[in-house]
Design a protein around this motif. Structure first.
Motif, PDB file in Angstrom:
ATOM      1  N   GLU A 117      35.854  49.160  29.250  1.00  0.00           N
ATOM      2  CA  GLU A 117      35.060  49.097  30.481  1.00  0.00           C
ATOM      3  C   GLU A 117      34.299  47.785  30.579  1.00  0.00           C
ATOM      4  OE1 GLU A 117      34.156  53.844  31.287  1.00  0.00           O
ATOM      5  OE2 GLU A 117      32.889  52.711  29.904  1.00  0.00           O
ATOM      6  N   ILE A 118      33.790  47.284  29.469  1.00  0.00           N
ATOM      7  CA  ILE A 118      33.073  46.009  29.484  1.00  0.00           C
ATOM      8  C   ILE A 118      34.025  44.857  29.776  1.00  0.00           C
ATOM      9  CG2 ILE A 118      31.848  44.349  28.019  1.00  0.00           C
ATOM     10  CD1 ILE A 118      30.380  46.668  26.776  1.00  0.00           C
ATOM     11  N   ILE A 119      35.196  44.889  29.150  1.00  0.00           N
ATOM     12  CA  ILE A 119      36.197  43.862  29.451  1.00  0.00           C
ATOM     13  C   ILE A 119      36.578  43.916  30.925  1.00  0.00           C
ATOM     14  CG2 ILE A 119      38.595  43.143  29.034  1.00  0.00           C
ATOM     15  CD1 ILE A 119      38.236  43.986  26.127  1.00  0.00           C
ATOM     16  N   GLY A 120      36.718  45.123  31.461  1.00  0.00           N
ATOM     17  CA  GLY A 120      37.033  45.285  32.882  1.00  0.00           C
ATOM     18  C   GLY A 120      35.930  44.743  33.777  1.00  0.00           C
ATOM     19  N   THR A 121      34.675  44.932  33.374  1.00  0.00           N
ATOM     20  CA  THR A 121      33.540  44.408  34.150  1.00  0.00           C
ATOM     21  C   THR A 121      33.561  42.883  34.174  1.00  0.00           C
ATOM     22  OG1 THR A 121      32.153  46.326  33.608  1.00  0.00           O
ATOM     23  CG2 THR A 121      31.026  44.307  34.301  1.00  0.00           C
ATOM     24  N   ILE A 122      33.816  42.278  33.014  1.00  0.00           N
ATOM     25  CA  ILE A 122      33.892  40.812  32.946  1.00  0.00           C
ATOM     26  C   ILE A 122      35.041  40.295  33.799  1.00  0.00           C
ATOM     27  CG2 ILE A 122      34.355  38.856  31.412  1.00  0.00           C
ATOM     28  CD1 ILE A 122      32.928  40.394  29.202  1.00  0.00           C
ATOM     29  N   ASP A 123      36.182  40.968  33.731  1.00  0.00           N
ATOM     30  CA  ASP A 123      37.330  40.572  34.557  1.00  0.00           C
ATOM     31  C   ASP A 123      36.991  40.663  36.036  1.00  0.00           C
ATOM     32  OD1 ASP A 123      38.850  40.112  32.326  1.00  0.00           O
ATOM     33  OD2 ASP A 123      39.900  42.029  32.380  1.00  0.00           O
ATOM     34  N   SER A 124      36.282  41.716  36.415  1.00  0.00           N
ATOM     35  CA  SER A 124      35.913  41.912  37.824  1.00  0.00           C
ATOM     36  C   SER A 124      34.968  40.805  38.302  1.00  0.00           C
ATOM     37  CB  SER A 124      35.244  43.278  37.995  1.00  0.00           C
ATOM     38  OG  SER A 124      34.842  43.484  39.325  1.00  0.00           O
ATOM     39  N   VAL A 125      33.976  40.470  37.472  1.00  0.00           N
ATOM     40  CA  VAL A 125      33.034  39.392  37.827  1.00  0.00           C
ATOM     41  C   VAL A 125      33.778  38.067  37.959  1.00  0.00           C
ATOM     42  CG1 VAL A 125      31.079  38.028  37.002  1.00  0.00           C
ATOM     43  CG2 VAL A 125      31.043  40.520  36.787  1.00  0.00           C
ATOM     44  N   ARG A 126      34.675  37.806  37.023  1.00  0.00           N
ATOM     45  CA  ARG A 126      35.452  36.569  37.051  1.00  0.00           C
ATOM     46  C   ARG A 126      36.312  36.495  38.307  1.00  0.00           C
ATOM     47  NH1 ARG A 126      38.570  37.654  33.192  1.00  0.00           N
ATOM     48  NH2 ARG A 126      37.358  36.829  31.457  1.00  0.00           N
ATOM     49  N   ASN A 127      37.008  37.577  38.612  1.00  0.00           N
ATOM     50  CA  ASN A 127      37.892  37.588  39.784  1.00  0.00           C
ATOM     51  C   ASN A 127      37.116  37.460  41.091  1.00  0.00           C
ATOM     52  OD1 ASN A 127      40.133  37.861  38.134  1.00  0.00           O
ATOM     53  ND2 ASN A 127      40.150  40.092  38.252  1.00  0.00           N
ATOM     54  N   ASP A 128      35.954  38.111  41.159  1.00  0.00           N
ATOM     55  CA  ASP A 128      35.128  38.008  42.365  1.00  0.00           C
ATOM     56  C   ASP A 128      34.649  36.573  42.561  1.00  0.00           C
ATOM     57  OD1 ASP A 128      35.456  40.670  42.892  1.00  0.00           O
ATOM     58  OD2 ASP A 128      33.493  41.281  42.116  1.00  0.00           O
ATOM     59  N   PHE A 129      34.289  35.929  41.467  1.00  0.00           N
ATOM     60  CA  PHE A 129      33.838  34.537  41.546  1.00  0.00           C
ATOM     61  C   PHE A 129      34.962  33.619  42.030  1.00  0.00           C
ATOM     62  CE2 PHE A 129      33.969  30.524  39.053  1.00  0.00           C
ATOM     63  CZ  PHE A 129      32.996  29.832  39.759  1.00  0.00           C
ATOM     64  N   ILE A 130      36.152  33.797  41.459  1.00  0.00           N
ATOM     65  CA  ILE A 130      37.289  32.964  41.861  1.00  0.00           C
ATOM     66  C   ILE A 130      37.667  33.244  43.313  1.00  0.00           C
ATOM     67  CG2 ILE A 130      39.735  32.497  41.443  1.00  0.00           C
ATOM     68  CD1 ILE A 130      39.217  32.980  38.478  1.00  0.00           C
ATOM     69  N   LEU A 137      45.220  26.514  45.308  1.00  0.00           N
ATOM     70  CA  LEU A 137      44.118  26.648  44.358  1.00  0.00           C
ATOM     71  C   LEU A 137      44.388  27.774  43.351  1.00  0.00           C
ATOM     72  CD1 LEU A 137      41.322  25.699  43.462  1.00  0.00           C
ATOM     73  CD2 LEU A 137      40.322  27.319  45.102  1.00  0.00           C
ATOM     74  N   GLY A 138      45.005  28.841  43.827  1.00  0.00           N
ATOM     75  CA  GLY A 138      45.313  29.957  42.941  1.00  0.00           C
ATOM     76  C   GLY A 138      46.260  29.555  41.824  1.00  0.00           C
ATOM     77  N   GLN A 139      47.317  28.819  42.189  1.00  0.00           N
ATOM     78  CA  GLN A 139      48.269  28.353  41.189  1.00  0.00           C
ATOM     79  C   GLN A 139      47.602  27.393  40.201  1.00  0.00           C
ATOM     80  OE1 GLN A 139      51.467  29.162  40.673  1.00  0.00           O
ATOM     81  NE2 GLN A 139      51.450  30.684  42.301  1.00  0.00           N
ATOM     82  N   ILE A 140      46.732  26.548  40.730  1.00  0.00           N
ATOM     83  CA  ILE A 140      46.049  25.575  39.880  1.00  0.00           C
ATOM     84  C   ILE A 140      45.160  26.281  38.854  1.00  0.00           C
ATOM     85  CG2 ILE A 140      44.268  23.769  39.869  1.00  0.00           C
ATOM     86  CD1 ILE A 140      45.396  22.849  42.579  1.00  0.00           C
ATOM     87  N   ILE A 141      44.417  27.298  39.297  1.00  0.00           N
ATOM     88  CA  ILE A 141      43.472  27.988  38.412  1.00  0.00           C
ATOM     89  C   ILE A 141      44.195  28.900  37.424  1.00  0.00           C
ATOM     90  CG2 ILE A 141      41.647  29.729  38.325  1.00  0.00           C
ATOM     91  CD1 ILE A 141      40.543  28.544  40.924  1.00  0.00           C
ATOM     92  N   PHE A 142      45.030  29.789  37.965  1.00  0.00           N
ATOM     93  CA  PHE A 142      45.605  30.842  37.124  1.00  0.00           C
ATOM     94  C   PHE A 142      46.641  30.329  36.130  1.00  0.00           C
ATOM     95  CE2 PHE A 142      44.518  33.481  41.026  1.00  0.00           C
ATOM     96  CZ  PHE A 142      43.314  33.908  40.479  1.00  0.00           C
ATOM     97  N   ASN A 143      47.195  29.157  36.374  1.00  0.00           N
ATOM     98  CA  ASN A 143      48.178  28.598  35.447  1.00  0.00           C
ATOM     99  C   ASN A 143      47.573  27.591  34.478  1.00  0.00           C
ATOM    100  OD1 ASN A 143      50.456  30.027  36.421  1.00  0.00           O
ATOM    101  ND2 ASN A 143      50.639  28.604  38.144  1.00  0.00           N
ATOM    102  N   ASP A 144      46.279  27.373  34.590  1.00  0.00           N
ATOM    103  CA  ASP A 144      45.637  26.374  33.747  1.00  0.00           C
ATOM    104  C   ASP A 144      45.310  26.940  32.359  1.00  0.00           C
ATOM    105  OD1 ASP A 144      43.193  24.664  32.713  1.00  0.00           O
ATOM    106  OD2 ASP A 144      44.133  23.491  34.310  1.00  0.00           O
ATOM    107  N   GLN A 145      45.343  26.087  31.378  1.00  0.00           N
ATOM    108  CA  GLN A 145      45.069  26.477  29.995  1.00  0.00           C
ATOM    109  C   GLN A 145      43.650  27.020  29.830  1.00  0.00           C
ATOM    110  OE1 GLN A 145      45.365  23.211  27.271  1.00  0.00           O
ATOM    111  NE2 GLN A 145      45.371  24.510  25.449  1.00  0.00           N
ATOM    112  N   ILE A 146      42.683  26.429  30.536  1.00  0.00           N
ATOM    113  CA  ILE A 146      41.293  26.857  30.399  1.00  0.00           C
ATOM    114  C   ILE A 146      41.140  28.299  30.859  1.00  0.00           C
ATOM    115  CG2 ILE A 146      38.936  26.489  31.221  1.00  0.00           C
ATOM    116  CD1 ILE A 146      39.515  23.540  31.357  1.00  0.00           C
TER     117      ILE A 146
END
Length: 281
Positions: A111-124, A162-171
């Motif tokens: 659930e915590i990992i899911g929360t972090i993923d949700s915050v990250r996705n909302d930000f992006i 922008l999506g391709q640039i972000i989601f395919n990046d190593q960082i």
């Protein structure tokens, strides 16, 4: 007429090149904002986890590997690590601890990992909402030859995705993967920290198995009963020493509910259970 058209065409081409330049600058800025923020989030998680490990004296058998970053972000990340070490001291997640045959952590690791993923996705997703000139229909007539299908819109002028640039990046890939690993190792730290509650758990489990039948023994004496009662009072006194809350790396754990459950167990052994209960009381 042809001279005017040629002049107009030249102006349009300059406008197109300007629009594209601005768009590349916007994309570059959004990319930098995104990756810098992801590195900050990762550094905060790592800082708090490391602080918890050092505080408790836990030796992680397989520590999270350092981020593998491109050269342009290595110095930036070094600065970020220094800043988060100086600023962040308090846990960022609250966990309630209960006991049902074993310690139960709520929320769970997943659930915590899911929360972090949700915050990250909302930000992006918020970055995707930033207006871009090249996507404005008013300029479509000047870049007709560059029209291409967009991944979300039906028709849009060609532009960096922008999506391709972000989601395919190593960082992005590194921070997502190793951020989840930090959370997982944080729960390993919780399990290690919970060893200090083992005595309280043993007392509770033993009291749950209590049977008053021992009073039926012909060999039982008043002294034996007094010793037993004293033992239960000592157990209760010890269980009251269990902390109500504690800071463990990423997590602020609240143990009040578990503590309350444990404290009641000695008293339950002295509570009305059979006609012979008055002997104990």
């Amino acid at each position: 007429v042809f001279t005017k058209k040629a002049s107009h065409h030249a102006v349009c081409q300059k406008l197109v090149r300007f629009i594209r330049l601005i768009d590349y600058l916007i994309i570059s800025s959004l990319r930098r904002i995104c990756f810098t923020s992801l590195l900050y989030m990762h550094s905060i998680l790592l800082t708090l986890q490391d602080r918890g490990v050092n505080k408790i004296g836990y030796k992680d058998p397989s520590p999270v590997e350092p981020l593998i970053l491109p050269n342009e972000y290595q110095k930036i990340y070094s600065v970020i690590r220094k800043q988060t070490n100086e600023i962040f001291e308090q846990p960022i997640f609250q966990i309630d601890v209960t006991y049902k045959d074993k310690l139960v952590w709520k929320p769970t690791k997943e659930e915590i990992i899911g929360t972090i993923d949700s915050v990250r996705n909302d930000f992006i997703h918020l970055l995707f909402q930033v207006p871009r000139l090249i996507a404005n229909p008013i300029f479509k007539q000047y870049i007709v030859e560059d029209i291409s299908l967009d991944r979300v819109a039906q028709e849009k002028m060609s532009a960096p995705d922008l999506g391709q640039i972000i989601f395919n990046d190593q960082i992005y890939k590194e921070t997502v993967k190793k951020g989840s690993e930090i959370v997982s190792h944080g729960f390993d730290l919780l399990e290690y920290y919970s060893i200090q509650f083992q005595k309280a758990i043993n007392i509770y489990n033993e009291n749950c198995r209590f049977k008053i039948d021992f009073l039926d023994s012909n060999e039982i004496t008043v002294v034996d009963v007094k010793i037993k009662i004293k033992e239960y009072h000592e157990q209760e006194a010890f269980l009251r020493t269990v902390v109500d809350k504690s800071e463990v790396g990423l997590y602020q754990i609240f143990l009040k509910q578990m503590k309350s459950l444990f404290i009641k167990s000695p008293g339950n052994c002295l509570s009305p259970r059979c006609p012979r209960r008055t002997v104990l009381l």
